[in-house]
Design an enzyme around this catalytic site. Structure first.
Site, PDB file in Angstrom:
ATOM      1  N   ASP A 289      28.640  98.147  -0.568  1.00 38.50           N
ATOM      2  CA  ASP A 289      29.149  97.018  -0.610  1.00 38.50           C
ATOM      3  C   ASP A 289      30.979  97.244  -0.064  1.00 38.50           C
ATOM      4  O   ASP A 289      31.107  98.558  -0.138  1.00 38.50           O
ATOM      5  CB  ASP A 289      29.357  96.195  -1.934  1.00 38.50           C
ATOM      6  CG  ASP A 289      29.471  94.844  -1.868  1.00 38.50           C
ATOM      7  OD1 ASP A 289      29.296  94.141  -2.761  1.00 38.50           O
ATOM      8  OD2 ASP A 289      30.134  94.440  -0.711  1.00 38.50           O
TER       9      ASP A 289
HETATM   10  C1  GLC Z   1      31.888  91.467  -0.293  1.00 39.73           C
HETATM   11  C2  GLC Z   1      30.510  91.331  -1.150  1.00 39.73           C
HETATM   12  C3  GLC Z   1      29.250  91.496  -0.431  1.00 39.73           C
HETATM   13  C4  GLC Z   1      29.802  91.036   1.018  1.00 39.73           C
HETATM   14  C5  GLC Z   1      30.396  91.967   1.467  1.00 39.73           C
HETATM   15  C6  GLC Z   1      30.798  91.741   3.132  1.00 39.73           C
HETATM   16  O1  GLC Z   1      32.778  92.236  -1.253  1.00 39.73           O
HETATM   17  O2  GLC Z   1      30.126  91.631  -2.502  1.00 39.73           O
HETATM   18  O3  GLC Z   1      28.469  90.414  -1.067  1.00 39.73           O
HETATM   19  O4  GLC Z   1      28.434  90.973   1.871  1.00 39.73           O
HETATM   20  O5  GLC Z   1      31.839  92.014   0.721  1.00 39.73           O
HETATM   21  O6  GLC Z   1      31.803  90.575   3.194  1.00 39.73           O
END
Ligand code: GLC
Length: 753
Positions: A289
């Site tokens: 993430d």
């Molecule tokens: C964010 C979220 C995740 C998302 C990623 C890209 O922090 O936790 O769900 O897909 O970053 O935006």
């Protein structure tokens, strides 16, 4: 002069045609191995590096990163994927650099959070879960995928399958609620909708199941907080939806910010190596993430970025989203022998395999078609599709005196509340590339029924300024200057429609709330309105279950409309006027107050369950509120009614049971019912929930019509996982309960050997 990429293509086609057909190796695997053999260590590590676009961020940008570095690394072939770049023109730009200006010309994965639509917005996922309509959810997912793919995206960071039991957590809006079985069915429908039948179809996306794992159990509903769950809960409650999505063919997984058993998910070998890539034999890629690899330093399990990179790659994180650590440290870690190059090869194979499957090596500009973008994005078909989804997502919570549906003429209706005219909030959080203020408002929807008179009065602003994605929402808690006008409008009206709830940015990531009542001055305004008019319909617009106890006690009608996307106002009006008979059922329990959270229907017995005969206090309860929900999981009313009868069970061989039941429409009009099957395992070797959803069917019935339904229960339904993830069915007595909510009472006992 042939470009490097064309030379590579010829080489890979030669490899594909000339190599000895290795039965176990697919053509793609062979092509991947051929390409891998040409790559330097730096180029391999580059594939494991994912950068954010050059302007949009969905998280804190790391200190080391800057846009110029990104372009430089892009040209060096040190970027395998980018996110938050949308639109054919922009995607083509970065794809062109990767394909035509680097040594090997390996195309980029282009990722984006297409969570509930791209431009034409579907309802938020929690709202769609309330439809219990898998076909509609698949269709809605497909609409979002088509628009995203037409805008150059080839990978969406969805479905989010985190179990949501705590309405304080802002991300419940992004999931499918509290029940493992329902979330699993929806996960499969979403993967089908995103990936379609053929991943190289330029209007499909690679799915990414997230967040692996346990993020929804963030303590006290506070986003990014610690997670403490047992291995039994991990295997029984949290993991099955991920496995369902992978079984449906999801090609990628995203890990999560939280720790589990004291180890951050992104560095957790038990999760990513032992379970995901081991027991489940997952062959796709794991993306971290946003910055989660670097955040292991904040978790204080890695003393610096290099240690964090080492932990993550050893634990099976294949791609680094936006922490810049793989591209900064992996080369040194490999050359110093701390990380085997074979681990890098495994990660890169997974990444390259997806790029081949997406057809990017056949045509890196496959997703870059300006004309298709014009034709697909915002099409009438998509607008109609998200309207249908929105109508199915609405839940009727209360309807005393059959106040609803409204008469279509002769009424003087006061429409009160800032959200009644709000064209932005219905777009919800995670709104893709939707243009601001483009949703159909409730007022606009009502104006499609011109034979009634509408008197709109805002009463009070909900927010002080238009919220933005990365900043806190500023609520109006002092300006009551609109109250008088609103009260006057209500006083002189036949009926009041109070549109209240949350601004679209009060839920979503980093949007946890410690209180879940109507925010701002809305509750105060509502209590003033009820003094001058008893016929108030509350239209509750929110990204989470709210505490509606006061409304339930004082108002005759309540409609839960969530954030319904682009066609919100039309869907709400069509339900208010009965042109669509509401069929939604709650995917999350609505608590009596925030103190009950986390709250979910499938609770365990405990050693001191409530015994109706006792009047002693020594049982598991609160002294000030009942244990159960105000509105339970699976609950939702209709403008008609249903009855259940003739429940039968037939125990078959090999621990299978056939269940039959009759359902009748006992009311005045056609309606849809979600027939829900719950199971109670009388005794088991581990403590188990008192009842669990193990099947459902959504059916339509004409007035007086009876349908006989059949459910087949097998090992998946009768069994349960132990703390090692082994599914077991234990002989003994069960009770099956069937009805229109988790309070189903029609019950029958059966026994399996
Ligand atoms: C964010 C979220 C995740 C998302 C990623 C890209 O922090 O936790 O769900 O897909 O970053 O935006």
């Amino acid at each position: 002069m042939k470009t490097r990429f064309q030379l590579f293509l010829i080489f890979s086609l030669y490899c594909a045609c000339s190599a000895p057909k290795t039965p176990s190796l697919s053509t793609i695997d062979h092509q991947v191995d051929s390409l891998l053999s040409m790559m330097t260590l730096e180029e391999k590590i580059g594939q494991m590096n994912q950068y954010n676009g050059f302007w949009d961020v969905t998280g804190p940008a790391p200190a080391e990163g800057d846009a110029s570095l990104k372009y430089e690394n892009l040209r060096k072939g040190l970027v395998g994927s980018m996110l938050n770049i949308t639109g054919v023109e922009e995607v083509r730009k970065v794809q062109k650099i990767a394909v035509e200006e680097t040594r090997l010309g390996i195309p980029l994965l282009i990722g984006f959070d297409m969570i509930h639509g791209m431009k034409t917005m579907s309802p938020i996922p929690l709202a769609e879960a309330a439809s219990w309509d898998m076909e509609a959810i698949e269709k809605s997912s497909q609409i979002g995928a088509r628009e995203a793919a037409a805008m150059g995206i080839n990978w969406t960071f969805a479905p989010m399958v985190d179990i949501g039991r705590d309405a304080r957590w802002g991300r419940v809006m992004e999931g499918a609620g509290e029940d493992t079985y329902l979330v699993s069915q929806i996960a499969k429908a979403r993967v089908r909708g995103y990936q379609g039948e053929n991943l190289s179809d330029p209007l499909t996306l690679a799915a990414c199941v997230k967040h692996f794992a346990g993020y929804g159990f963030s303590e006290s509903g506070r986003d990014y907080n610690t997670v403490e769950v047992s291995r039994v809960t991990l295997h029984q409650v949290i993991l099955p939806p991920f496995k369902a999505a992978l079984d449906a063919g999801a090609r990628t997984i995203m890990n999560s910010f939280n720790d589990l058993d004291g180890v951050p998910a992104t560095g957790n070998s038990y999760l990513q190596r032992e379970i995901l890539k081991g027991k489940w034999s997952f062959g796709g890629l794991v993306v971290s993430d946003w910055g989660s690899i670097g955040e292991m330093v904040n978790h204080r399990v890695a003393k610096d970025g290099k240690e964090a990179a080492k932990m993550a790659v050893l634990a099976g994180s294949d791609m680094d989203m936006e922490s810049y650590l793989y591209v900064s440290h992996l080369k040194e870690l490999v050359e110093s022998g701390q990380v085997k190059e074979s681990l890098i090869d495994d990660a890169v194979r997974r990444i390259l395999r997806l790029k081949f499957e997406l057809g990017l090596f056949d045509n890196p500009y496959l997703y870059c078609d300006e004309q298709r973008e014009q034709e697909i994005v915002g099409s009438e078909e998509h607008v109609a599709g998200v309207l249908e989804m929105a109508k199915k997502s609405i839940v009727l919570l209360k309807n005393e005196q059959n106040l609803l549906p409204l008469k279509k003429s002769g009424l003087n209706i006061a429409v009160i509340g800032a959200l009644a005219e709000d064209k932005d909030s219905p777009l919800g959080s995670w709104r893709g590339e939707a243009d601001p203020n483009t949703a159909i408002s409730v007022l606009e929807g009502l104006n499609e029924y011109p034979d009634n008179k509408y008197n709109f009065a805002k009463g009070a602003d909900l927010v002080l300024e238009q919220p933005v994605f990365l900043k806190e929402v500023k609520l109006n808690t002092t300006d009551r200057s609109g109250f008088v006008q609103a009260i006057q409008a209500a006083r002189s009206a036949d009926i009041v429609i109070a549109v209240m709830g949350e601004n679209g940015f009060q839920s979503g990531e980093a949007r946890s709330r410690s209180e879940i009542k109507l925010p701002g001055l809305q509750q105060e305004l509502l209590e003033e309105l009820v003094k001058v008019n008893e016929k108030i319909i509350l239209v509750s617009m929110s990204g989470r279950p709210l505490d509606l106890s006061w409304a339930d006690e004082h108002l005759p009608a309540i409609l839960q409309v969530w954030h319904l996307g682009s066609q919100s106002g039309h869907a709400i009006a069509q339900v208010l006027y009965g042109d669509y008979n509401p069929s939604g059922k709650l995917p999350m329990s609505f608590p009596r107050n925030v103190g009950q959270l986390p709250l979910y229907y499938n609770q365990k017995s405990t050693g001191r369950p409530f015994n109706p005969g006792d009047d002693i206090v020594f049982w598991s309860h609160y002294s000030d509120v009942p244990n159960d929900a105000l509105y339970p999981f699976g609950y939702g009313l209709s403008y008609t009614s249903f009855s259940y009868s003739d429940l039968r069970a037939e125990v078959l061989e090999n621990q299978q049971v056939k269940i039959k039941v009759n359902v009748k429409n006992t009311g005045p009009r056609e309606g849809e019912e979600v027939v829900q099957l719950y199971l109670h395992d009388h005794f088991s070797s581990l403590t188990r929930p008192v009842r669990e959803l193990k099947g459902f069917q959504k059916i339509s019935l004409q007035p007086g019509e009876v349908k006989s339904l059949e459910f087949l229960l097998g090992k998946e339904e009768l069994g349960f996982f132990d703390g090692e993830g082994n599914l077991q069915v234990e002989p003994g007595e069960f009770t099956v309960m069937i009805g229109g909510s988790s309070k189903a009472e029609l019950a029958l006992k059966f026994e399996i050997d």
